[in-house]
Design a protein around this motif. Structure first.
Motif, PDB file in Angstrom:
ATOM      1  N   HIS A   1       0.969  -1.215  -0.027  1.00 12.54           N
ATOM      2  CA  HIS A   1      -0.072  -0.063   0.122  1.00 12.54           C
ATOM      3  C   HIS A   1       1.033   1.178   0.104  1.00 12.54           C
ATOM      4  O   HIS A   1       1.989   1.301   0.709  1.00 12.54           O
ATOM      5  CB  HIS A   1      -0.859   0.105   1.096  1.00 12.54           C
TER       6      HIS A   1
ATOM      7  N   PHE B   1       0.029   5.761  -1.149  1.00  6.78           N
ATOM      8  CA  PHE B   1      -1.000   6.668  -1.430  1.00  6.78           C
ATOM      9  C   PHE B   1      -0.279   7.982  -2.138  1.00  6.78           C
ATOM     10  O   PHE B   1       0.872   8.269  -1.928  1.00  6.78           O
ATOM     11  CB  PHE B   1      -1.392   7.368  -0.321  1.00  6.78           C
TER      12      PHE B   1
ATOM     13  N   ASP C   1      -4.682   4.792  -3.938  1.00 10.68           N
ATOM     14  CA  ASP C   1      -3.743   3.947  -3.468  1.00 10.68           C
ATOM     15  C   ASP C   1      -3.604   2.915  -4.572  1.00 10.68           C
ATOM     16  O   ASP C   1      -4.558   1.891  -4.761  1.00 10.68           O
ATOM     17  CB  ASP C   1      -4.364   3.011  -2.240  1.00 10.68           C
TER      18      ASP C   1
END
Length: 154
Positions: free
Chosen positions: A34, A36, A104
């Motif tokens: 993950h 962002f 994401d």
């Protein structure tokens, strides 16, 4: 006649989602792959950032929360974080209502906010290294939508 403002209710819910995700990351770190991309309006009156960054990104800036970040702290209104800009750690404060996009790419998830909670016209009447890239101008007021991830695909 009173009407239900679905657009603002949706934005509030989506900003709550971002708050929940960032709170988890601040407490537990980024899980797996993950990361962002967060694009925000640098003109928002509550954004706090170094003057040299503001002059480099006078309207909009995209930051990446991935490999190196420190001091991520989340409140009901926004988040603060220290990011690395060309080996220069810089603290930022980004209110949630300044966020234009939250993506994401590791799970192909993205949000786009087409409206702004602050009114730039009223504000005028009263008187963007590798971790970021300039983005298109702010979008006109409109409805919320899920953002296409094609822009961030490799």
């Amino acid at each position: 006649m009173r009407e239900i403002d679905y657009g603002n209710l949706m934005h509030k819910a989506m900003r709550g989602l971002i708050q929940t995700v960032l709170t988890d990351v601040s407490e537990n770190g980024l899980p797996g792959a993950h990361h962002f991309f967060i694009t925000f309006d640098t003109r928002h009156p509550e954004v706090e950032m170094a003057e040299w960054l503001k002059s480099r990104y006078p309207e909009e800036m995209t930051v990446v929360i991935q490999h190196w970040f420190e001091n991520l702290a989340v409140t009901d209104d926004g988040f603060s974080i220290t990011l690395n800009f060309g080996n220069s750690p810089e603290p930022l404060y980004i209110p949630f209502d300044a966020v234009h996009t939250f993506v994401d790419p590791s799970v192909e998830f993205g949000l786009r906010f087409e409206t702004q909670d602050f009114d730039e016209d009223e504000e005028e009447d009263e008187e963007e290294d590798e971790d970021q890239a300039p983005v298109a101008e702010a979008k006109p007021r409109g409805e919320a939508e899920v953002v296409s991830l094609d822009k961030w695909r490799k």
